[in-house]
Every structure is written in C-alpha cells, then in structure tokens.
Design an enzyme around this catalytic site. Structure first.
Site, PDB file in Angstrom:
ATOM      1  N   CYS A   6      -2.053  -1.480  15.554  1.00 16.48           N
ATOM      2  CA  CYS A   6      -1.775  -1.193  14.143  1.00 16.48           C
ATOM      3  C   CYS A   6      -2.238  -2.343  13.252  1.00 16.48           C
ATOM      4  O   CYS A   6      -1.923  -3.509  13.509  1.00 16.48           O
ATOM      5  CB  CYS A   6      -0.272  -0.960  13.960  1.00 16.48           C
ATOM      6  SG  CYS A   6       0.186  -0.619  12.255  1.00 16.48           S
ATOM      7  N   GLU A  14       0.822  -1.197   0.000  1.00 18.85           N
ATOM      8  CA  GLU A  14       0.000   0.000   0.000  1.00 18.85           C
ATOM      9  C   GLU A  14       0.863   1.256   0.000  1.00 18.85           C
ATOM     10  O   GLU A  14       1.918   1.295   0.636  1.00 18.85           O
ATOM     11  CB  GLU A  14      -0.848  -0.019   1.274  1.00 18.85           C
ATOM     12  CG  GLU A  14      -2.294   0.214   0.983  1.00 18.85           C
ATOM     13  CD  GLU A  14      -3.164  -0.104   2.184  1.00 18.85           C
ATOM     14  OE1 GLU A  14      -3.662  -1.227   2.257  1.00 18.85           O
ATOM     15  OE2 GLU A  14      -3.347   0.778   3.011  1.00 18.85           O
ATOM     16  N   CYS A  54      -2.949   6.638   9.259  1.00 16.39           N
ATOM     17  CA  CYS A  54      -1.916   5.980  10.074  1.00 16.39           C
ATOM     18  C   CYS A  54      -2.491   4.758  10.755  1.00 16.39           C
ATOM     19  O   CYS A  54      -3.512   4.839  11.437  1.00 16.39           O
ATOM     20  CB  CYS A  54      -1.428   6.902  11.181  1.00 16.39           C
ATOM     21  SG  CYS A  54      -0.479   8.265  10.611  1.00 16.39           S
ATOM     22  N   LEU A  98       6.846   6.554  19.922  1.00 16.47           N
ATOM     23  CA  LEU A  98       7.074   6.338  21.353  1.00 16.47           C
ATOM     24  C   LEU A  98       5.821   5.748  22.015  1.00 16.47           C
ATOM     25  O   LEU A  98       5.863   4.698  22.637  1.00 16.47           O
ATOM     26  CB  LEU A  98       7.471   7.665  22.005  1.00 16.47           C
ATOM     27  CG  LEU A  98       8.078   7.575  23.391  1.00 16.47           C
ATOM     28  CD1 LEU A  98       9.372   6.776  23.389  1.00 16.47           C
ATOM     29  CD2 LEU A  98       8.344   8.977  23.963  1.00 16.47           C
TER      30      LEU A  98
HETATM   31  N1  SAH Z   1       7.017   0.975  11.827  1.00 21.16           N
HETATM   32  C1  SAH Z   1       7.203   2.382  11.763  1.00 21.16           C
HETATM   33  C2  SAH Z   1       6.547   2.972  10.550  1.00 21.16           C
HETATM   34  C3  SAH Z   1       5.036   2.952  10.588  1.00 21.16           C
HETATM   35  S1  SAH Z   1       4.552   4.565  10.818  1.00 21.16           S
HETATM   36  C4  SAH Z   1       6.769   3.026  13.066  1.00 21.16           C
HETATM   37  O1  SAH Z   1       6.211   2.330  13.902  1.00 21.16           O
HETATM   38  O2  SAH Z   1       7.020   4.196  13.281  1.00 21.16           O
HETATM   39  C5  SAH Z   1       2.921   4.504  11.203  1.00 21.16           C
HETATM   40  C6  SAH Z   1       2.605   5.461  12.334  1.00 21.16           C
HETATM   41  O3  SAH Z   1       1.195   5.330  12.626  1.00 21.16           O
HETATM   42  C7  SAH Z   1       3.334   5.079  13.588  1.00 21.16           C
HETATM   43  O4  SAH Z   1       3.611   6.158  14.397  1.00 21.16           O
HETATM   44  C8  SAH Z   1       2.306   4.177  14.212  1.00 21.16           C
HETATM   45  O5  SAH Z   1       2.562   3.924  15.537  1.00 21.16           O
HETATM   46  C9  SAH Z   1       1.032   4.951  13.950  1.00 21.16           C
HETATM   47  N2  SAH Z   1      -0.174   4.125  14.086  1.00 21.16           N
HETATM   48  C10 SAH Z   1      -0.239   2.784  14.013  1.00 21.16           C
HETATM   49  N3  SAH Z   1      -1.499   2.355  14.218  1.00 21.16           N
HETATM   50  C11 SAH Z   1      -2.237   3.463  14.414  1.00 21.16           C
HETATM   51  C12 SAH Z   1      -3.632   3.680  14.641  1.00 21.16           C
HETATM   52  N4  SAH Z   1      -4.492   2.670  14.713  1.00 21.16           N
HETATM   53  N5  SAH Z   1      -4.054   4.953  14.788  1.00 21.16           N
HETATM   54  C13 SAH Z   1      -3.180   5.993  14.694  1.00 21.16           C
HETATM   55  N6  SAH Z   1      -1.871   5.845  14.463  1.00 21.16           N
HETATM   56  C14 SAH Z   1      -1.396   4.591  14.325  1.00 21.16           C
END
Ligand code: SAH
Length: 359
Positions: free
Chosen positions: A140, A101, A352, A234
């Site tokens: 996620c 994606e 995200c 974080l």
């Molecule tokens: N693996 C990397 C890149 C993915 S970035 C990382 O973790 O940073 C995707 C971003 O969206 C990350 O900050 C992740 O934590 C956030 N994210 C994941 N699931 C989410 C959700 N359900 N709602 C909002 N943000 C989410």
C-alpha cells in the site's frame, strides 16, 4: 438508529463542523443568542456549505462581525485530478497545512446518460481518517509516506461536503478507505459517522468502514450497534502469509481477528466484508482460495477480491484475469459469497492502495 458517542461534554467547539443540532443550539446560546439560531447555523453549515460565519445572512450584522474569525473547519482544494472513468481525486489542505487525499467516485446511470450526461446513480466518497498511515502494509502506497496524525471529526466530515459541492450532487455512499487506519482513530470516526448520518443525511447502510484489524477494536465497534458495513482487510488465508504483507499481523493472530469478526456479526446482525488483495504468485493460488473458504465456512460474510493496483515501491504483480476468475470460482464452489472488485480511478492514482497525498 442512534449513535450516542462521543458525548457533547467531550467535544470542544469550534470548529463547528461535525457538531449536532443540539451542540450548535447549545453553542449559540452560550453566545447569548436564542436556540433557533442553532437551527439556522446547522442549515447553513450542512445544507448551504457556508465557509465563513460572516456570510450567514440571516444572522444579525453585529453578531456576524463578531463571528467572522470563528472557524467552521473547512479545508481548501489544493489539487484536483480526474480519471477517464470520472473518478476525481482531491488533495485537500487542512488548516494546519497538512494535505490529505479524498476520492469522489460517480456511478452513472448508463441508460439515462444519453439524455442527461450528468445523471448519477451513486456518488461515493472514499474518505481518509489519518494523515498518512502507521500500518505500513507492504503493498500500500499510503504507508510508504509515514504517519503524521489522526484526523479530527470535522476534517472527516469536510471531505464529504467538499465532494458534494464539487459534483453538485448529494453523496449517497461513503467508504472509509482513504489514507489511514480508521480503528486507530475510533472516536473521531464515530463522531464523523454520527454527523454524516444525522446531519448530512447519509444512511448508515451506505457507510462502510474498512480496517486491517486492531486487537479489541472490532469488538468495541460492535458495541455501538451501528448499521454500517464493516470491511476487514484480510488479504491472506493464514497467519504466516498475512504476516509477510501486514507488519501489525505479528501482534494479532488471524484466528483472533476472525473470532472478533464473528462476534461483530452476532452483536450487530450485519455480515462482514473481507477484502482480499490478489497478488500474482503470492496469495492467488487455488490452494489459497481453498484455505480461505475453509476459514470463512459458516461465516455470514462476503469476500471482495481486489486485483492489485500497482505502486512504484514494490514489485508485486496483478494476476491475469484467468487466475482471478479461477480464485473466485474456488470460493463459489465452497458457497462463499464473493465478488471481484476492480478499483476505480486507476489512471489518476486514485484507486485502492494508491493514495499517498501527492499529485
Ligand atoms: N487501513 C484500512 C483502510 C484502508 S482501505 C484497511 O487496511 O482496510 C484501503 C483498501 O485498499 C484496503 O483493503 C487495502 O488493503 C487495499 N489496498 C491497499 N493497497 C492496495 C493496492 N496496491 N492494490 C489494491 N488494493 C490495495
């Protein structure tokens, strides 16, 4: 700012996409052609978006027919969905049949839009770095589908060219926030950044790499002295809470993660962004904000609060806007730089955390 790795000798061509001008010149010379054909090839791949070498009309006919089977490394669009806010989610099919994606996020100039509805201020691409993701963070969607493989450098660059072509606009910003954990695929990510910067022409300061944190890798990334933005997911102000959300946190103490981030700031001179997903009743209480502010005291950083975007497998809730603002307020009182980032593309499952390579 030069990016020196990966070196030419470690890269095998083709696929040609992702290669630098020097690599392409060397490659055409290996084919018995003069070096200037490498410059032409570079232009056709990166500026004209050619998908078959047989279509490069400036090349001699005979050579073109010999080149026809040599892959450039482009994907095909399997599916495209548009959210009401203009965000476009693409399912891209790779040459081995895997699907990933990519999201194109346009920001419009509202004042000029009346005269020209297509006037874009920015076009951001959210790129994937892996097929699936092995990190399995609880909130996620990507991790729920498991992990297949790393993307290669050309497969990362291709996503940007695809969005650029589809929008008929130059991409201005790139966020490595799609499927996967970029720092588990550092060589290909660095190779793609080099190409996107030097061959596609996107400024390093307009590129953000987001990571959940892999021990030692942030320090390693710092050694490349890039001008990109590092974003660190974080999501919790202490070790115990972070472990509940992020399985890999069991092997990486939050203090060690923050220490590496501090080193990153020292070495690169760039501030780090911290992403903090807000989950109602879980990590959004005022005391969590206090603790977070304490963690980041004296740290050259910026906190992005991301209100949770719902996914079907878990029953977290997005906090009310009052709660979100209260959390932000506590951080501000502590002079922590902070903003709230409402994700784009929510209605198309393109926001995200909602990416899972399905319609
Ligand atoms: N693996 C990397 C890149 C993915 S970035 C990382 O973790 O940073 C995707 C971003 O969206 C990350 O900050 C992740 O934590 C956030 N994210 C994941 N699931 C989410 C959700 N359900 N709602 C909002 N943000 C989410």
């Amino acid at each position: 700012m030069s990016i020196t790795i990966p070196q030419l000798s470690t890269i095998s061509l083709p696929p040609l996409l992702g290669a630098s001008l020097e690599e392409l010149k060397a490659w055409v010379q290996e084919q018995g052609q003069p070096a200037y054909r490498g410059k032409q090839l570079h232009d056709w791949i990166y500026n004209q978006g050619v998908r078959s070498l047989a279509d490069i009309s400036v090349f001699p006919k005979k050579w073109r027919s010999q080149l026809a089977e040599i892959p450039i490394g482009r994907s095909t669009i399997d599916h495209r969905s548009v959210a009401p806010d203009g965000t476009v989610k693409y399912l891209l099919r790779l040459t081995d049949g895997q699907v990933i994606e990519t999201v194109g996020i346009p920001t419009y100039k509202w004042k000029q839009r009346r005269e020209n509805p297509n006037s874009l201020d920015r076009l951001t691409v959210c790129v994937s770095t892996q097929v699936g993701c092995p990190m399995a963070c609880d909130f996620c969607a990507t991790g729920k589908g498991g992990y297949q493989r790393n993307l290669q450098r050309h497969e990362i660059v291709d996503q940007v060219l695809t969005v650029q072509e589809d929008f008929q606009q130059r991409v201005s910003n790139i966020v490595f926030m799609g499927l996967g954990e970029p720092l588990l695929n550092t060589d290909n990510v660095l190779g793609a950044i080099r190409c996107l910067n030097q061959d596609v022409g996107i400024g390093q300061r307009n590129i953000t790499v987001s990571t959940v944190g892999i021990p030692g890798r942030i320090r390693q990334l710092a050694q490349h002295h890039l001008q990109i933005t590092l974003a660190v997911s974080l999501h919790a102000p202490n070790q115990a809470l972070r472990e509940k959300l992020i399985p890999s946190a069991h092997h990486y103490q939050i203090d060690d993660l923050l220490a590496e981030c501090r080193e990153y700031v020292e070495i690169t001179g760039r501030r780090v962004s911290f992403e903090y997903i807000l989950l109602a009743g879980f990590n959004d209480l005022p005391e969590h904000a206090e603790e977070l502010a304490k963690c980041l005291r004296g740290f050259q950083s910026h906190v992005n609060l991301i209100p949770y975007n719902p996914i079907s497998e878990v029953d977290y809730q997005r906090p009310s806007s009052d709660r979100i603002q209260a959390f932000e307020q506590v951080l501000k009182q502590h002079n922590t730089a902070v903003s709230i980032r409402y994700s784009r593309g929510l209605e198309a499952d393109a926001a995200c955390g909602q990416l899972r390579a399905s319609k």
